[in-house]
Structures are given as structure tokens and as C-alpha cells.
Design a protein around this motif. Structure first.
Motif, PDB file in Angstrom:
ATOM      1  N   UNK A  60      22.479  -8.746  40.313  1.00  0.00           N
ATOM      2  CA  UNK A  60      23.580  -7.801  40.315  1.00  0.00           C
ATOM      3  C   UNK A  60      24.665  -8.091  39.303  1.00  0.00           C
ATOM      4  N   UNK A  61      24.539  -9.184  38.576  1.00  0.00           N
ATOM      5  CA  UNK A  61      25.535  -9.535  37.564  1.00  0.00           C
ATOM      6  C   UNK A  61      24.905  -9.499  36.177  1.00  0.00           C
ATOM      7  N   UNK A  62      25.535  -8.788  35.271  1.00  0.00           N
ATOM      8  CA  UNK A  62      25.034  -8.743  33.899  1.00  0.00           C
ATOM      9  C   UNK A  62      25.399 -10.037  33.199  1.00  0.00           C
ATOM     10  N   UNK A  63      24.380 -10.749  32.732  1.00  0.00           N
ATOM     11  CA  UNK A  63      24.606 -12.018  32.043  1.00  0.00           C
ATOM     12  C   UNK A  63      25.037 -11.770  30.609  1.00  0.00           C
ATOM     13  N   UNK A  64      24.453 -10.737  29.993  1.00  0.00           N
ATOM     14  CA  UNK A  64      24.817 -10.448  28.612  1.00  0.00           C
ATOM     15  C   UNK A  64      24.017  -9.299  28.037  1.00  0.00           C
ATOM     16  N   UNK A  65      24.474  -8.812  26.883  1.00  0.00           N
ATOM     17  CA  UNK A  65      23.775  -7.773  26.128  1.00  0.00           C
ATOM     18  C   UNK A  65      23.153  -8.395  24.886  1.00  0.00           C
ATOM     19  N   UNK A  66      21.950  -7.918  24.552  1.00  0.00           N
ATOM     20  CA  UNK A  66      21.275  -8.349  23.330  1.00  0.00           C
ATOM     21  C   UNK A  66      21.160  -9.870  23.223  1.00  0.00           C
ATOM     22  N   UNK A  67      20.771 -10.472  24.333  1.00  0.00           N
ATOM     23  CA  UNK A  67      20.508 -11.913  24.357  1.00  0.00           C
ATOM     24  C   UNK A  67      19.194 -12.156  23.622  1.00  0.00           C
ATOM     25  N   UNK A  68      19.203 -13.024  22.645  1.00  0.00           N
ATOM     26  CA  UNK A  68      18.018 -13.200  21.794  1.00  0.00           C
ATOM     27  C   UNK A  68      16.999 -14.183  22.357  1.00  0.00           C
ATOM     28  N   UNK A  69      17.454 -15.108  23.230  1.00  0.00           N
ATOM     29  CA  UNK A  69      16.508 -16.104  23.737  1.00  0.00           C
ATOM     30  C   UNK A  69      17.026 -16.753  25.007  1.00  0.00           C
ATOM     31  N   UNK A  70      16.096 -17.375  25.723  1.00  0.00           N
ATOM     32  CA  UNK A  70      16.415 -18.195  26.889  1.00  0.00           C
ATOM     33  C   UNK A  70      15.948 -19.612  26.603  1.00  0.00           C
TER      34      UNK A  70
END
Length: 249
Positions: free
Chosen positions: A86-96
């Protein structure tokens, strides 16, 4: 007579001690016997550069994974939104951070290791046999200071929105004792994060939600595509992590 009574009491005490340890439970509806039939997968930790040969024997029960994933990353497709309960971690995250083990379910009768090594330039891949499973994990080698962790992730492409959603389905810290990782294969209302993604609600059946591959199949092909499910393994020196899949009735 006293010896006989003592013997009976000893057996009762031993049974009371042994039997509970054979059962792992998330809730009353998800109990299962660790001694029951299952598919066993061994994740063998190896140092970087160990062997770059392809390992693709589908009948294997092993995968060679990085023993130290600190220099490894999982590339994500963009544009995207990364969502965690339910929480947006981020937009356009390129990698984990970590190493990816992709899992599919083609409908075959047997489990198959499609790609069994991290060191050939491609992620590992396991095709699950048809059905749903309870899943447990444990470190089966000398423990390390920082226990490995495994996150389950679902990738869904929103055709209308022209972006990918990456949904975190849970995290398990892997210890010497068996840990229940069944949650990582089910998506529930909170994890689908409808307020952010607009995705259909999978519900919370049996305190678990919907089997992730059933959820993929339920989505409208005109609206969603390019589904993927993978584990994010962050390993800090463990040489052997064992994974067991127990069929649900």
C-alpha cells in the motif's frame, strides 16, 4: 508395573515434544506436515566467477546462486511504480539489490529447473508443477552473522497506463529453523494496492489472498500483460539455503 507406567509417560512426553515441531503454520487453515511429500530445491552459494557454464538440466534440484549478493542487482523495466503493502516506494526505480530467481507455472506435471546457475549471465529460473503450495525455507549450512533474506515480487504491465507495477508480496529472513515463505506466492488486497495501481482486488481468502499465478491469469489481457514473478535473494555468505514446496490439497 511402575516401569510400565513410566515407559508410557515417557512416550507421551516425547510425542508431545516431537509432533509440534513437524508442523509449520501461518494460520489454522494453512497447517502442513514437514515430513510429508514435497519438492526440494537447494540454493548453493558460490563465490563470484565460480563457473560460467550453462546449467539447464530440468530434473536438477539445485541452483548455484551468489554467496555474496552485495555486488549484484536486479534490473527493473521502466517506466514503473514500485509498491510495498500500500505504500509507493518510488517511481522509475531501475534496480533492486540482490539476485533474482524467476519462477513460472506452465501447467506441467513436474517441477523443472530451467536455468540452474547465476553465473551464466542470466537469472535462475524454476517452473513450478501445477497446483498451489506451502513453501518453507531454511539455511542448512553454517549460519552467518547477517541472515539471508528473500522477497517475493510480482511484475505487471499496465497497458493503458503504459508502465510497470512491481508489487512486493512479503519478506522472509532465512534462519536455521524452517520459516514459512508461503506468503511470498500469494497476493492480497493490501499488496495489490488498488488505490495506487488500480489493479483488481485479489481478496484475502484463507488469510493468504490469491495464488499469484492465478491472479496473473485472472487479469484482463486487454489491460495487463508481461507478467513475471521472482524472488529477490540477498545473501550474505550462506552456502546452502533449502526450499521445500508442499502441495496444498
Amino acid at each position: 508395573m511402575m516401569k510400565k507406567i513410566f515407559g508410557i509417560l515417557l512416550v507421551v512426553v516425547l510425542l508431545a515434544t516431537i509432533l509440534p515441531s513437524a508442523v509449520v503454520a501461518k494460520s489454522p487453515k494453512t497447517e502442513f506436515d514437514l515430513n510429508g511429500p514435497h519438492f526440494n530445491l537447494n540454493l548453493l552459494g558460490k563465490r563470484d566467477g565460480w563457473n560460467d557454464k550453462e546449467v539447464s538440466n530440468p530434473e536438477r534440484h539445485t541452483m548455484f546462486v551468489p554467496m555474496d549478493t552485495s555486488a549484484w542487482n536486479i534490473e527493473l523495466k521502466t517506466p514503473n511504480k514500485v509498491v510495498n503493502h500500500g505504500n509507493k516506494v518510488g517511481d522509475n526505480v531501475t534496480s533492486l539489490p540482490g539476485f533474482a530467481i524467476y519462477m513460472t507455472q506452465s501447467g506441467a506435471d513436474d517441477f523443472a529447473v530451467i536455468d540452474g546457475t547465476a553465473f551464466d549471465g542470466d537469472p535462475c529460473e524454476l517452473d513450478l508443477a501445477r497446483g498451489k503450495y506451502w513453501v518453507v525455507v531454511a539455511v542448512k549450512a553454517k549460519p552467518v552473522a547477517n541472515a539471508p533474506t528473500i522477497d517475493g515480487w510480482a511484475q505487471i504491465y499496465d497497458i493503458d497506463g503504459a508502465l510497470y507495477y512491481y508489487l512486493n508480496l512479503g519478506t522472509v529472513t532465512v534462519s536455521r529453523k524452517w520459516s514459512n515463505a508461503t506468503d511470498l506466492f500469494f497476493i492480497n488486497t493490501e499488496e495489490a494496492s488498488g488505490a495506487i495501481t488500480g489493479l483488481p482486488d485479489p481478496g484475502n481468502a484463507n488469510d493468504l489472498g490469491m495464488w499469484i499465478f492465478d491472479y496473473f491469469a485472472s487479469l484482463d489481457a486487454a489491460e495487463y500483460s508481461d507478467f513475471a514473478y521472482f524472488w529477490q535473494l540477498q545473501n550474505n555468505g550462506s552456502k546452502l539455503i533449502q526450499v521445500r514446496f508442499y502441495p496444498m490439497p
